[in-house]
Design a protein around this motif. Structure first.
Motif, PDB file in Angstrom:
ATOM      1  N   TYR A 101      34.634  52.289  31.784  1.00 17.03           N
ATOM      2  CA  TYR A 101      35.169  53.538  31.235  1.00 17.03           C
ATOM      3  C   TYR A 101      36.686  53.444  31.128  1.00 17.03           C
ATOM      4  N   LYS A 102      37.240  54.038  30.106  1.00 14.59           N
ATOM      5  CA  LYS A 102      38.683  54.251  29.981  1.00 14.59           C
ATOM      6  C   LYS A 102      38.840  55.752  29.844  1.00 14.59           C
ATOM      7  N   ALA A 103      39.363  56.409  30.917  1.00 20.30           N
ATOM      8  CA  ALA A 103      39.340  57.866  30.998  1.00 20.30           C
ATOM      9  C   ALA A 103      37.870  58.302  30.917  1.00 20.30           C
ATOM     10  N   ILE A 104      37.519  59.117  29.930  1.00 21.12           N
ATOM     11  CA  ILE A 104      36.121  59.570  29.821  1.00 21.12           C
ATOM     12  C   ILE A 104      35.335  58.764  28.799  1.00 21.12           C
ATOM     13  N   PHE A 105      35.986  57.791  28.172  1.00 21.28           N
ATOM     14  CA  PHE A 105      35.359  57.056  27.076  1.00 21.28           C
ATOM     15  C   PHE A 105      34.679  55.783  27.572  1.00 21.28           C
ATOM     16  N   LYS A 106      33.475  55.537  27.050  1.00 22.23           N
ATOM     17  CA  LYS A 106      32.778  54.288  27.342  1.00 22.23           C
ATOM     18  C   LYS A 106      33.356  53.196  26.449  1.00 22.23           C
ATOM     19  N   VAL A 107      33.797  52.096  27.047  1.00 17.69           N
ATOM     20  CA  VAL A 107      34.418  51.009  26.279  1.00 17.69           C
ATOM     21  C   VAL A 107      33.428  49.868  26.040  1.00 17.69           C
ATOM     22  N   TYR A 108      32.792  49.390  27.124  1.00 20.27           N
ATOM     23  CA  TYR A 108      31.806  48.313  26.976  1.00 20.27           C
ATOM     24  C   TYR A 108      30.883  48.304  28.182  1.00 20.27           C
ATOM     25  N   THR A 109      29.741  47.627  28.016  1.00 18.54           N
ATOM     26  CA  THR A 109      28.869  47.334  29.152  1.00 18.54           C
ATOM     27  C   THR A 109      29.162  45.908  29.601  1.00 18.54           C
ATOM     28  N   ALA A 110      28.965  45.662  30.879  1.00 21.01           N
ATOM     29  CA  ALA A 110      29.134  44.307  31.410  1.00 21.01           C
ATOM     30  C   ALA A 110      28.005  44.006  32.362  1.00 21.01           C
ATOM     31  N   GLY A 111      27.502  42.772  32.302  1.00 19.62           N
ATOM     32  CA  GLY A 111      26.471  42.317  33.219  1.00 19.62           C
ATOM     33  C   GLY A 111      26.888  40.987  33.825  1.00 19.62           C
ATOM     34  N   LEU A 112      26.647  40.824  35.109  1.00 22.03           N
ATOM     35  CA  LEU A 112      26.979  39.582  35.801  1.00 22.03           C
ATOM     36  C   LEU A 112      25.704  38.806  36.093  1.00 22.03           C
ATOM     37  N   TYR A 113      25.645  37.560  35.618  1.00 16.38           N
ATOM     38  CA  TYR A 113      24.501  36.683  35.860  1.00 16.38           C
ATOM     39  C   TYR A 113      24.911  35.544  36.790  1.00 16.38           C
ATOM     40  N   VAL A 114      24.106  35.332  37.826  1.00 16.97           N
ATOM     41  CA  VAL A 114      24.344  34.255  38.786  1.00 16.97           C
ATOM     42  C   VAL A 114      23.008  33.609  39.138  1.00 16.97           C
ATOM     43  N   GLY A 115      23.076  32.444  39.781  1.00 18.38           N
ATOM     44  CA  GLY A 115      21.846  31.759  40.159  1.00 18.38           C
ATOM     45  C   GLY A 115      21.116  32.437  41.298  1.00 18.38           C
ATOM     46  N   LYS A 116      21.894  33.045  42.218  1.00 25.13           N
ATOM     47  CA  LYS A 116      21.328  33.703  43.389  1.00 25.13           C
ATOM     48  C   LYS A 116      22.114  34.985  43.628  1.00 25.13           C
ATOM     49  N   LYS A 117      21.415  36.057  43.982  1.00 29.81           N
ATOM     50  CA  LYS A 117      22.047  37.368  44.143  1.00 29.81           C
ATOM     51  C   LYS A 117      23.243  37.319  45.089  1.00 29.81           C
TER      52      LYS A 117
ATOM     53  N   LEU B 263      42.323  44.261  23.553  1.00 35.96           N
ATOM     54  CA  LEU B 263      41.404  43.908  24.634  1.00 35.96           C
ATOM     55  C   LEU B 263      41.870  42.630  25.328  1.00 35.96           C
ATOM     56  N   GLY B 264      42.343  41.662  24.545  1.00 36.76           N
ATOM     57  CA  GLY B 264      42.858  40.425  25.118  1.00 36.76           C
ATOM     58  C   GLY B 264      44.033  40.689  26.052  1.00 36.76           C
ATOM     59  N   LYS B 265      44.906  41.616  25.661  1.00 33.68           N
ATOM     60  CA  LYS B 265      46.060  41.962  26.503  1.00 33.68           C
ATOM     61  C   LYS B 265      45.612  42.654  27.784  1.00 33.68           C
ATOM     62  N   LEU B 266      44.572  43.507  27.684  1.00 32.14           N
ATOM     63  CA  LEU B 266      44.044  44.177  28.870  1.00 32.14           C
ATOM     64  C   LEU B 266      43.442  43.158  29.844  1.00 32.14           C
ATOM     65  N   PHE B 267      42.751  42.156  29.305  1.00 28.46           N
ATOM     66  CA  PHE B 267      42.176  41.109  30.154  1.00 28.46           C
ATOM     67  C   PHE B 267      43.296  40.325  30.853  1.00 28.46           C
TER      68      PHE B 267
ATOM     69  N   MET C 144      43.097  32.201  25.454  1.00 23.37           N
ATOM     70  CA  MET C 144      42.201  33.352  25.347  1.00 23.37           C
ATOM     71  C   MET C 144      42.838  34.458  24.507  1.00 23.37           C
ATOM     72  N   GLY C 145      44.125  34.701  24.721  1.00 25.42           N
ATOM     73  CA  GLY C 145      44.818  35.726  23.954  1.00 25.42           C
ATOM     74  C   GLY C 145      44.791  35.434  22.464  1.00 25.42           C
ATOM     75  N   GLN C 146      44.982  34.166  22.100  1.00 29.08           N
ATOM     76  CA  GLN C 146      44.946  33.778  20.691  1.00 29.08           C
ATOM     77  C   GLN C 146      43.550  33.950  20.108  1.00 29.08           C
ATOM     78  N   MET C 147      42.535  33.639  20.936  1.00 28.73           N
ATOM     79  CA  MET C 147      41.148  33.793  20.474  1.00 28.73           C
ATOM     80  C   MET C 147      40.853  35.248  20.144  1.00 28.73           C
ATOM     81  N   PHE C 148      41.273  36.158  21.024  1.00 32.58           N
ATOM     82  CA  PHE C 148      41.054  37.581  20.752  1.00 32.58           C
ATOM     83  C   PHE C 148      41.855  38.037  19.540  1.00 32.58           C
ATOM     84  N   ALA C 149      43.076  37.552  19.424  1.00 31.55           N
ATOM     85  CA  ALA C 149      43.904  37.933  18.274  1.00 31.55           C
ATOM     86  C   ALA C 149      43.241  37.493  16.971  1.00 31.55           C
ATOM     87  N   ASP C 150      42.611  36.316  16.976  1.00 33.14           N
ATOM     88  CA  ASP C 150      41.941  35.799  15.776  1.00 33.14           C
ATOM     89  C   ASP C 150      40.742  36.658  15.380  1.00 33.14           C
TER      90      ASP C 150
END
Length: 200
Positions: free
Chosen positions: A58-74, A103-107, A130-136
């Motif tokens: 969330y950014k303030a009250i706005f939904k920006v993105y969903t994120a999920g974390l995947y690993v081999g073991k919990k 978004l790249g700058k926020l990361f 990474m910043g250049q990749m997002f800019a592209d």
């Protein structure tokens, strides 16, 4: 040879069908986060990963993105997540249109706020790439996906809209620096941090 009644045969067939359906359901289960479907299990370069947790940024009250974390073991702590061996993935789906450069700058800011000062000098080349990749990318639209993968022997691979970006960053410290954007001492979103660690 024992005789089976027709009803017994049909009962056993029905049971087998139910068990097969249950097994298939377990293999293909999904988690719904704000309308985004995340597989609870996946394969990354031959390694079976499971969804450790998922939530909304969330950014303030706005939904920006969903994120999920995947690993081999919990895992349940940031330390366990950072130290977990083998491939890992952060899967992100946009919930609103956003300037990709922003978004790249926020990361990058998230990395700076969560990484030891002594590590920053070594992270700069990867952050610039990474910043250049997002800019592209110019813009990320609602529904667009990107994955941040750690692949041992290859490095950090970022895939945008299903297209792997060139030049993976080989140092493990870079992936962990990105992971700390969400799991570090100053995370992008505290509720999302808890969600990724399976605490919600």
């Amino acid at each position: 040879m024992p005789a089976f009644s027709l009803s017994t045969v049909f009962s056993r067939l029905a049971l087998a069908a139910c068990l097969a359906a249950a097994a298939f359901g377990a293999a293909a289960a999904q988690v719904d986060v704000a309308g985004v479907k995340l597989e609870d299990r996946m394969d990354l370069h031959g390694s079976a990963l499971q969804l450790n947790g998922a939530g909304i940024r969330y950014k303030a009250i706005f939904k920006v993105y969903t994120a999920g974390l995947y690993v081999g073991k919990k895992v349940s702590t940031p330390e366990e997540a950072l130290a977990a061996p083998g491939p890992k993935r952060v899967a992100i789906t946009m919930l609103r249109d956003i300037d990709a450069n922003e978004l790249g700058k926020l990361f990058t800011k998230g990395v700076e706020e969560n990484s030891p000062k002594s590590e920053m000098v070594n992270l700069i080349p990867g952050l610039l790439r990474m910043g250049q990749m997002f800019a592209d990318q110019k813009q990320l639209k609602t529904g667009d996906t990107f994955n941040i993968d750690w692949v041992p022997g290859t490095g950090t691979v970022i895939t945008v809209r299903g297209v792997p970006q060139p030049d993976p960053v080989k140092e493990p410290a870079f992936f962990n620096a990105l992971l700390r954007i969400w799991l570090g001492p100053n995370p992008a979103d505290w509720k999302l941090k808890d969600a990724l660690l399976g605490k919600q």
